[in-house]
Design an enzyme around this catalytic site. Structure first.
Site, mmCIF file in Angstrom:
data_model
loop_
_atom_site.group_PDB
_atom_site.id
_atom_site.type_symbol
_atom_site.label_atom_id
_atom_site.label_comp_id
_atom_site.label_asym_id
_atom_site.label_seq_id
_atom_site.Cartn_x
_atom_site.Cartn_y
_atom_site.Cartn_z
ATOM 1 N N ASP A 381 0.799 -1.223 0.000
ATOM 2 C CA ASP A 381 0.000 0.000 0.000
ATOM 3 C C ASP A 381 0.829 1.270 0.000
ATOM 4 O O ASP A 381 0.337 2.341 -0.361
ATOM 5 C CB ASP A 381 -0.965 -0.003 1.188
ATOM 6 C CG ASP A 381 -2.091 -1.008 0.985
ATOM 7 O OD1 ASP A 381 -2.477 -1.224 -0.174
ATOM 8 O OD2 ASP A 381 -2.576 -1.573 1.984
ATOM 9 N N TYR A 466 -9.965 -1.140 1.607
ATOM 10 C CA TYR A 466 -9.738 -1.222 3.052
ATOM 11 C C TYR A 466 -9.471 0.150 3.661
ATOM 12 O O TYR A 466 -8.910 1.036 3.025
ATOM 13 C CB TYR A 466 -8.559 -2.154 3.373
ATOM 14 C CG TYR A 466 -9.014 -3.535 3.778
ATOM 15 C CD1 TYR A 466 -9.614 -3.749 5.014
ATOM 16 C CD2 TYR A 466 -8.893 -4.613 2.909
ATOM 17 C CE1 TYR A 466 -10.061 -5.011 5.387
ATOM 18 C CE2 TYR A 466 -9.336 -5.885 3.269
ATOM 19 C CZ TYR A 466 -9.922 -6.072 4.516
ATOM 20 O OH TYR A 466 -10.371 -7.312 4.879
ATOM 21 N N ASP A 668 23.933 2.216 17.911
ATOM 22 C CA ASP A 668 22.655 2.860 17.624
ATOM 23 C C ASP A 668 21.787 1.832 16.906
ATOM 24 O O ASP A 668 22.108 1.415 15.782
ATOM 25 C CB ASP A 668 22.879 4.094 16.745
ATOM 26 C CG ASP A 668 21.643 4.983 16.671
ATOM 27 O OD1 ASP A 668 20.600 4.613 17.250
ATOM 28 O OD2 ASP A 668 21.723 6.054 16.029
#
Length: 757
Positions: A381, A466, A668
């Protein structure tokens, strides 16, 4: 009139006035408007912020327009207007914020208080009019008045992005629809028999990706009865067509294949001939009218009395300034990426950064069916635009009526910026369950408790059929919850043959096709600084002899602790058991000697990931893992790419390559988290899928980060040890509510969400 009569009338008048005054003084007063009282804590947070959140602020319409003007005047190539551009044209596909490098943002600005990094934009251009058509990305800056641009495509992707990886534009959709309509005219008798239609009123949905190998743009389109005011997604007529739209010249596009009711044909002419010769079984699907349509959402009953209404007696207890919200110690910078949707930055609690970035990455919907369109659908999407299609929210339904609503701006497939007004909402929510409480009935009598109030940042995206509800929630104990709910319409196929092997029949001719929803997030945690390690804590049992009774044994639970040293150890496969306590740990201990940590807790029930033997699996290889922790790198900003949708066979970004067994101790780190669920549609999904049971997400919870629960400092805390204390406004905030005779200032109900489609 004599004096006596006048005196009597005067006394009667005075008595009447006295009586009216008494009535007016003793009758209940109409509630006045609630006074606005911004909390002092939020005012202090705003003063301390100093505008640092603006480094993450979405581009304004003015900045977007300036970038377009600059590119048109500086690139020295003709640029078509994106809203009318053909595939063979050069045009600006999109413009968005170019985020500064993390080290630069922290060192120069967020932590050091120095100059703000230059504000820049990322412009994506489609060059269809060049000798070698390609997709090129430019960083443009500084804003608001650009003076430079640099090509970053090779730096990001190792080379130019092939042109066939571009998304299907609105202009292309129009051309494909016109092609299909021309082809349908070649089968008039069939259409009249099967669908009571001439084809012009049929709705068409694209499936993705199109084809089987890199370079393919051969896409199945599924046809449905189009009923105005109703969801056509569950009204298939049984007809699907395969279109080759790979050429740059639209006139060269062609229809390759036709599917109807289990049979394949080379053209609509062949389909018509088969029908005319009675060689084809036709199932007549009448077009439903109005409320008879399966997808009708019109109310079946007249409106009833209003439901409960949540409001703030003294106004919102959070404050919003620019792109930053502050609430009871929380400070959050928010924004919206047109492709990937909501994104949050520099999330701090009590002045300490806990999360540098918390962002949605991708939403996958993968379908099964015995029809070609359904069986080949793997929607990514982000390529459609999760943020772009986050439309206006409806007061009182999508968000609480009195929430704060924010506009979002974007530029995509147009040279003119667009605005989705009121498309992001912020509100404080009473969860109607205590955050913590205890009633003591032993040793001494008392009650202590705290409401579970939460700050919510929400957007809702409509992606074809949706609707996804994206929530980011912040609690007064320092916890963060991320949650997504799925609603809207199911996608469907025409029911034929052994359709029940791929879903449930939910209408006369409708197969609700099974599918999975998998959602991916990026969580860049900074626990007590940037350098973190990863640990897991879990339990086991050990068999021991009772110290007080050596002839007996017992099974004693014990705590297992382990530090994970490398990325391969920290890649936890989907649907395999996760460590119950997976923690990001900082370099310093709390008061009790334990590393200050935050726990990642996933709440999800995903379907099965696409087998790794699939030719397109690498494009969604993030879905292999429920959680994967990697070293943070500027060259790995996202787990996927919008270009993966139309070329998943040679993905532009393959997340699996991020995991290369580097050390993750005192580094990190980023947590990449997948959540999702398997959806087997059923009768109750008609007309709409409900959010109940269709919500998944994860928590980020303090784990020895504090010396004790920080919510003890909440001004909402309640404690009393006698009835007198319980009923005193000074010690028991709920006791104040009956005296707060005020009504909320509710804005008038308006909706303009249909204007900018």
């Amino acid at each position: 009139m004599n004096v006596k009569t006048a005196l009597i009338l005067l006394l009667l008048a005075l008595a009447t006035v006295f009586a009216l005054v008494c009535v007016l003084l003793t009758r209940p007063r109409a509630p006045g408007a609630c006074p606005q009282q911004p909390p002092e804590e939020e005012e202090e947070e705003e003063a301390a912020d100093g505008g640092r959140s603006l480094v993450f602020a979405d581009l304004t319409p003015e900045e977007l327009a300036q970038v377009v003007r600059y590119l048109r005047g500086s690139l020295r190539v003709p640029l078509a207007d994106a809203s009318h551009a053909n595939p063979s044209d050069n045009f600006i596909a999109s413009v968005d914020l170019q985020l500064p490098a993390k080290a630069e943002a922290l060192r120069r600005f967020l932590d050091a208080g120095g100059a703000r990094p230059p504000r820049e934009a990322l412009a994506v251009l489609y060059f269809g009019g060049q000798a070698e058509p390609n997709i090129t990305e430019y960083v443009v800056g500084p804003l608001p008045t650009p003076t430079y641009h640099r090509d970053v495509t090779v730096q990001k992707y190792g080379g130019k992005v092939p042109y066939h990886r571009r998304h299907v534009t609105g202009v292309e959709y129009v051309a494909i629809n016109a092609l299909i309509q021309r082809e349908l005219k070649k089968a008039p008798r069939f259409l009249a028999a099967c669908c009571a239609s001439d084809g012009t009123d049929l709705a068409i949905i694209i499936t993705e990706p199109g084809g089987f190998r890199s370079g393919d743009r051969r896409t199945w389109f599924v046809l449905f009865h189009g009923v105005p005011g109703s969801g056509f997604f569950i009204l298939p007529v049984g007809l699907e067509v395969l279109v080759d739209h790979s050429e740059l010249e639209v006139s060269l596009w062609r229809l390759l294949k036709v599917f109807y009711n289990g049979h394949y044909f080379s053209s609509t002419t062949d389909l018509e001939d088969a029908f005319a010769s009675h060689a084809l079984e036709v199932v007549r699907v009448e077009k439903p009218q109005g409320d008879e349509a399966l997808g009708s959402m019109r109310p079946r009953r007249p409106p009833g009395p209003p439901g409960p209404l949540q409001f703030e007696p003294q106004g919102p207890r959070y404050s919003v300034r620019d792109n930053r919200v502050a609430f009871q110690g929380w400070s959050i910078a928010f924004g919206m990426n047109p492709n990937t949707g909501p994104r949050l930055f520099d999330i701090r609690y009590r002045g300490e950064r806990i999360i540098y970035e918390l962002s949605l990455q991708e939403a996958l919907a993968l379908y099964g069916s015995n029809c070609p369109g359904g069986m080949s659908t793997r929607y990514l999407d982000g390529s459609f635009g999760i943020g772009k299609f986050a439309y206006e929210l409806v007061r009182g339904i999508d968000c609480p009526y009195a929430a704060t609503y924010m506009d979002r701006h974007y530029l995509a497939e147009s040279d003119v910026p667009r605005t989705n007004q009121n498309s992001l909402c912020i509100f404080e929510h009473d969860s109607a369950v205590p955050l913590r409480r205890h009633f003591s009935d032993t040793h001494s009598l008392y009650y202590g408790g705290l409401q579970k109030n939460v700050l919510v940042i929400r957007a809702i995206s409509t992606l074809i059929n949706y609707d996804y509800v994206w929530d980011f929630m912040f609690y007064s104990n320092g916890a963060v919850e991320v949650r997504v709910h799925a609603t809207g319409y199911i996608s469907s196929s025409f029911f034929h043959g052994q359709g029940v092997n791929y879903g449930n029949k939910v209408g006369p001719h409708t197969l609700g096709t099974l599918h999975l929803h998998h959602i991916h997030y990026k969580v860049d945690l900074d626990i007590d600084g940037r350098l973190n390690s990863l640990e897991f804590h879990d339990m086991g049992y050990e068999l021991v002899r009772d110290p007080w009774s050596l002839q007996n044994t017992l099974e004693r639970p014990f705590l297992r602790r382990e530090r994970l040293e490398r990325e391969n150890q920290a890649a936890f496969p989907l649907n395999a058991p996760l460590p119950r306590y997976l923690t990001f740990t900082g370099p310093k201990p709390n008061r009790w000697g334990h590393p200050r940590s935050y726990r990642v807790q996933v709440v999800s029930f995903p379907g099965e990931h696409l087998p790794t033997s699939s030719s397109m699996e690498r494009a969604i290889s993030w879905g292999r893992y429920a959680v994967a922790v990697t070293r943070r790198k500027e060259e790995e900003p996202s787990s996927t790419s919008v270009y993966n949708q139309n070329d998943p066979w040679t993905p532009t970004v393959a997340f699996a390559d991020f995991i290369d067994n580097e050390t993750i101790t005192n580094e990190d780190l980023v947590a990449w988290i997948s959540v999702g669920f398997l959806h087997i549609p059923h009768a109750e999904d008609i007309p709409n899928t409900v959010t109940v049971g269709n919500g998944v997400g994860f928590f980020l919870r303090p784990y020895n980060y504090f010396d004790k629960d920080p919510s003890v400092s909440s001004p909402d805390s309640v404690y009393f040890s006698s009835e007198a204390e319980a009923e005193a406004c000074e010690t028991s905030p709920p006791a104040c509510l009956p005296a707060a005779a005020c009504a909320p200032r509710l804005p008038p109900f308006r909706y303009g969400g249909f204007r900018n489609i």
